[in-house]
Write a protein that holds these residues in place. Structure first.
Motif, PDB file in Angstrom:
ATOM      1  N   UNK A  45      -4.414  -9.866  10.688  1.00 14.81           N
ATOM      2  CA  UNK A  45      -4.237  -8.415  10.792  1.00 14.81           C
ATOM      3  C   UNK A  45      -5.576  -7.688  10.888  1.00 14.81           C
ATOM      4  N   UNK A  46      -6.502  -8.044  10.026  1.00 12.67           N
ATOM      5  CA  UNK A  46      -7.772  -7.298   9.970  1.00 12.67           C
ATOM      6  C   UNK A  46      -8.724  -7.712  11.082  1.00 12.67           C
ATOM      7  N   UNK A  47      -8.874  -9.014  11.289  1.00 12.75           N
ATOM      8  CA  UNK A  47      -9.936  -9.486  12.168  1.00 12.75           C
ATOM      9  C   UNK A  47      -9.454  -9.900  13.552  1.00 12.75           C
ATOM     10  N   UNK A  48      -8.477 -10.784  13.634  1.00 13.63           N
ATOM     11  CA  UNK A  48      -8.091 -11.339  14.930  1.00 13.63           C
ATOM     12  C   UNK A  48      -7.410 -10.305  15.831  1.00 13.63           C
ATOM     13  N   UNK A  49      -6.464  -9.548  15.260  1.00 16.89           N
ATOM     14  CA  UNK A  49      -5.774  -8.522  16.041  1.00 16.89           C
ATOM     15  C   UNK A  49      -6.464  -7.167  15.968  1.00 16.89           C
ATOM     16  N   UNK A  50      -7.424  -7.031  15.046  1.00 14.91           N
ATOM     17  CA  UNK A  50      -8.216  -5.801  14.940  1.00 14.91           C
ATOM     18  C   UNK A  50      -7.323  -4.571  14.727  1.00 14.91           C
ATOM     19  N   UNK A  51      -6.362  -4.701  13.812  1.00 14.39           N
ATOM     20  CA  UNK A  51      -5.374  -3.636  13.595  1.00 14.39           C
ATOM     21  C   UNK A  51      -5.754  -2.671  12.487  1.00 14.39           C
ATOM     22  N   UNK A  52      -6.724  -3.038  11.668  1.00 13.75           N
ATOM     23  CA  UNK A  52      -7.055  -2.212  10.505  1.00 13.75           C
ATOM     24  C   UNK A  52      -7.481  -0.810  10.913  1.00 13.75           C
ATOM     25  N   UNK A  53      -8.195  -0.681  12.010  1.00  8.99           N
ATOM     26  CA  UNK A  53      -8.760   0.610  12.408  1.00  8.99           C
ATOM     27  C   UNK A  53      -7.693   1.644  12.758  1.00  8.99           C
ATOM     28  N   UNK A  54      -6.459   1.203  12.998  1.00  7.05           N
ATOM     29  CA  UNK A  54      -5.381   2.129  13.371  1.00  7.05           C
ATOM     30  C   UNK A  54      -4.294   2.211  12.308  1.00  7.05           C
ATOM     31  N   UNK A  55      -4.515   1.625  11.149  1.00 10.35           N
ATOM     32  CA  UNK A  55      -3.464   1.524  10.130  1.00 10.35           C
ATOM     33  C   UNK A  55      -2.878   2.878   9.742  1.00 10.35           C
ATOM     34  N   UNK A  56      -3.721   3.872   9.542  1.00 13.07           N
ATOM     35  CA  UNK A  56      -3.233   5.174   9.094  1.00 13.07           C
ATOM     36  C   UNK A  56      -2.235   5.774  10.084  1.00 13.07           C
ATOM     37  N   UNK A  57      -2.453   5.544  11.351  1.00 14.07           N
ATOM     38  CA  UNK A  57      -1.595   6.123  12.389  1.00 14.07           C
ATOM     39  C   UNK A  57      -0.296   5.344  12.589  1.00 14.07           C
ATOM     40  N   UNK A  58      -0.280   4.074  12.219  1.00 14.77           N
ATOM     41  CA  UNK A  58       0.901   3.236  12.486  1.00 14.77           C
ATOM     42  C   UNK A  58       1.718   2.921  11.240  1.00 14.77           C
ATOM     43  N   UNK A  59       1.206   3.215  10.047  1.00 19.36           N
ATOM     44  CA  UNK A  59       1.761   2.699   8.794  1.00 19.36           C
ATOM     45  C   UNK A  59       3.198   3.145   8.511  1.00 19.36           C
ATOM     46  N   UNK A  60       3.634   4.253   9.098  1.00 18.58           N
ATOM     47  CA  UNK A  60       4.979   4.746   8.843  1.00 18.58           C
ATOM     48  C   UNK A  60       5.998   4.297   9.885  1.00 18.58           C
ATOM     49  N   UNK A  61       5.631   3.289  10.656  1.00 20.89           N
ATOM     50  CA  UNK A  61       6.577   2.754  11.624  1.00 20.89           C
ATOM     51  C   UNK A  61       7.712   1.999  10.947  1.00 20.89           C
ATOM     52  N   UNK A  62       8.651   1.515  11.749  1.00 18.87           N
ATOM     53  CA  UNK A  62       9.799   0.794  11.209  1.00 18.87           C
ATOM     54  C   UNK A  62      10.121  -0.476  11.999  1.00 18.87           C
ATOM     55  N   UNK A  94       6.178  -6.414  13.557  1.00 21.59           N
ATOM     56  CA  UNK A  94       5.383  -7.006  12.483  1.00 21.59           C
ATOM     57  C   UNK A  94       4.054  -6.328  12.201  1.00 21.59           C
ATOM     58  N   UNK A  95       3.557  -5.488  13.113  1.00 22.48           N
ATOM     59  CA  UNK A  95       2.179  -5.029  12.985  1.00 22.48           C
ATOM     60  C   UNK A  95       2.000  -3.530  12.792  1.00 22.48           C
ATOM     61  N   UNK A  96       3.091  -2.777  12.531  1.00 24.47           N
ATOM     62  CA  UNK A  96       2.895  -1.355  12.249  1.00 24.47           C
ATOM     63  C   UNK A  96       2.261  -1.155  10.873  1.00 24.47           C
ATOM     64  N   UNK A  97       2.404  -2.157  10.006  1.00 23.77           N
ATOM     65  CA  UNK A  97       1.754  -2.112   8.695  1.00 23.77           C
ATOM     66  C   UNK A  97       1.187  -3.493   8.395  1.00 23.77           C
ATOM     67  N   UNK A  98       0.465  -3.611   7.313  1.00 30.05           N
ATOM     68  CA  UNK A  98      -0.222  -4.878   7.013  1.00 30.05           C
ATOM     69  C   UNK A  98       0.744  -6.010   6.708  1.00 30.05           C
ATOM     70  N   UNK A  99       1.899  -5.699   6.114  1.00 24.91           N
ATOM     71  CA  UNK A  99       2.870  -6.706   5.644  1.00 24.91           C
ATOM     72  C   UNK A  99       2.250  -7.626   4.584  1.00 24.91           C
ATOM     73  N   UNK A 100       1.244  -7.140   3.870  1.00 23.86           N
ATOM     74  CA  UNK A 100       0.646  -7.951   2.818  1.00 23.86           C
ATOM     75  C   UNK A 100       1.527  -8.017   1.567  1.00 23.86           C
TER      76      UNK A 100
END
Length: 529
Positions: free
Chosen positions: A361-378, A381-387
């Motif tokens: 999530x953080x490194x390979x797909x480079x998704x961390x930089x957009x987390x705030x904008x995607x976190x409320x999706x439904x 697998x990648x709208x939130x961290x799923x940690x």
């Protein structure tokens, strides 16, 4: 009881979000950014490598507050001829990296009854070995018939399957280091006392028993701690003694480092003032490295001790869901994978996959930089961290996640998204600390405010039909029903979905929120104590 997840926040206005995921909708429906700076590891997996933890790392990592209870058999305790160090893994710390309780067990195996002072050289004594143990408690947690007062399963089959995977992964990781994991089915107090008794009976003289585990905060877990102490005390014969320690290790911050008078007991009763003061005054410690293979060596007679313990425990055995007394229907439910699941493909419980997901999530797909904008999706697998599932079972440390966010900020970008992941981990800290402060008050019908008159006081409804409709996704409200059907089919629901269904149950239906809490202890596999 144990914490009921987001139902601590059930009295919230329902979101008006109109996210559409039609496959679940019935067709008839009308952070603190201050982290101790050290050299960055080359990879996430370095934390789980076979590296010996140092005194300085232990000190910087956390205050690692511990509590102990000691006992001796036969009045005055004689000098023990051998030492047995049992590390009792609970279902909330199933990992080797950044595990303060495990590191404490290693200290005790070196004969260090007191914690090392900062900067002190490690003991040169030959370690006496560590015996790792995990117990599937089929009287309090696991099994189709183990239920709460409100009739909900204490652990649904999907979560039980996730724990089985996590325990199997933990055993494999220990075995790769030349160690092993005793897996048992039964009461922890009986299993641990049985192992202790076997060690005492096989020794020529007295035995010093150390049992170490992660500290928990809620009454059910604390009752088990009390039972374990009592069981060990009954086992001690003349010349033997025991030491039972619990060590804090599940949060970003250690309770002893909180900037409030009285530590945890002095925290505010609302999150924002807690957040403001903690972010201003505290640092997130560095994650601890996993103990080395040498430090994790088991006693040479471990197999004999376990085999003679007269308990359902073994270094080779791994139970199935049927062994844990789940019904055929529950086993079928757990084995069914719904293609619509929002979880990553082929996800599993365990530290190995947890670290893979953080890396992905953080490194390979480079998704961390957009987390705030995607976190409320439904959807997906990648709208939130799923940690969450791996955090809940201690497969990954929150401090490791915070450290990776800091590394990402240093090497790629720092923005609101990189802060927000750690901010939400701070929310998790707050719930844990709040539960420790308030005790069973969090489970009263009117919460911690109690029975006195207040603006939100109400008489909760108890209509089983309406609660069943909510649980099964048959309320007639598409957004609520879609989320509840997703939970039923997959064991997961988005954060935004949880806020909606919780608010609907408590406010729109005026149903006793504790029914919802019980269901969210049973159904999702990311339930966090």
């Amino acid at each position: 009881m144990t914490i009921r997840g987001l139902f601590l926040l059930s009295i919230l206005p329902r979101s008006l979000a109109a996210n559409h995921f039609s496959s679940f909708i019935p067709s008839s429906a009308g952070r603190s950014s201050s982290i101790t700076a050290t050299s960055s590891p080359t990879s996430i997996r370095e934390f789980s490598s076979t590296r010996s933890f140092s005194t300085v790392e232990m000190a910087k990592g956390s205050g690692n507050s511990s509590k102990n209870g000691n006992g001796a058999g036969g009045g005055k305790s004689a000098s023990a001829s051998r030492r047995l160090n049992i590390h009792w893994f609970r279902q909330t710390d199933l990992r080797l990296h950044d595990n303060p309780a495990l590191c404490r067990t290693v200290e005790l195996s070196h004969g260090e009854s007191a914690k090392r002072p900062v900067g002190a050289a490690p003991s040169t004594a030959t370690p006496s070995g560590v015996l790792p143990v995990f117990v599937f408690d089929t009287t309090r947690i696991y099994g189709s018939g183990v239920r709460s007062e409100l009739g909900c399963k204490k652990c649904g089959p999907r979560r039980a399957k996730f724990v089985l995977e996590a325990v199997a992964d933990l055993r494999a990781n220990l075995e790769r280091r030349g160690s092993g994991l005793v897996v048992a089915v039964g009461k922890p107090e009986d299993v641990l006392a049985g192992i202790a008794k076997s060690a005492i009976e096989s020794a020529d003289g007295g035995v010093s028993i150390n049992v170490v585990c992660q500290e928990e905060v809620c009454s059910e877990e604390l009752a088990v701690d009390k039972a374990v102490r009592a069981g060990l005390a009954k086992t001690m014969s003349k010349g033997s003694k025991f030491n039972f320690e619990t060590v804090w290790g599940s949060t970003l911050y250690d309770p002893d480092t909180l900037p409030f008078d009285g530590d945890v007991m002095g925290i505010p009763d609302t999150f924002t003032p807690f957040r403001n003061k903690v972010e201003k005054n505290c640092e997130i410690g560095n994650p601890l490295f996993a103990p080395s293979s040498e430090e994790l060596k088991m006693p040479k007679d471990a197999k004999g001790i376990v085999g003679n313990s007269k308990t359902h425990a073994s270094l080779d055995y791994m139970p199935t869901l049927a062994d844990l007394t789940y019904s055929r229907d529950d086993i079928q439910e757990a084995s069914t994978v719904d293609a619509r699941s929002a979880m990553p493909e082929n996800y599993r419980g365990g530290e190995t996959y947890a670290l893979t997901r953080v890396q992905d999530y953080i490194w390979d797909k480079d998704l961390l930089k957009a987390y705030f904008d995607t976190r409320n999706g439904m959807i997906g697998p990648d709208y939130s961290t799923k940690f969450a599932p791996w955090l809940a079972h201690g497969n990954v440390s929150p401090r490791l996640i915070a450290r990776e966010c800091r590394r990402y900020e240093e090497s790629r970008v720092q923005n609101k998204s990189t802060y927000w992941v750690v901010f939400e981990l701070l929310w998790r800290d707050y719930f844990k600390f709040f539960a420790k402060k308030q005790g069973d008050g969090i489970f009263r019908p009117d919460g911690t405010i109690g029975s006195r008159d207040h603006v939100n006081k109400r008489k909760w409804g108890m209509d089983p039909k309406r609660i069943r409709a909510w649980r099964d996704g048959m309320t007639g409200y598409p957004l609520v029903d879609a989320n509840m059907r997703e939970l039923k089919a997959t064991g997961f629901m988005s954060n935004r979905g949880r806020q909606n269904v919780a608010s609907f149950l408590a406010i729109d239906m005026n149903a006793d929120w504790r029914y919802g809490g019980g269901h969210f202890e049973e159904a999702p596999f990311d339930y966090d104590v």
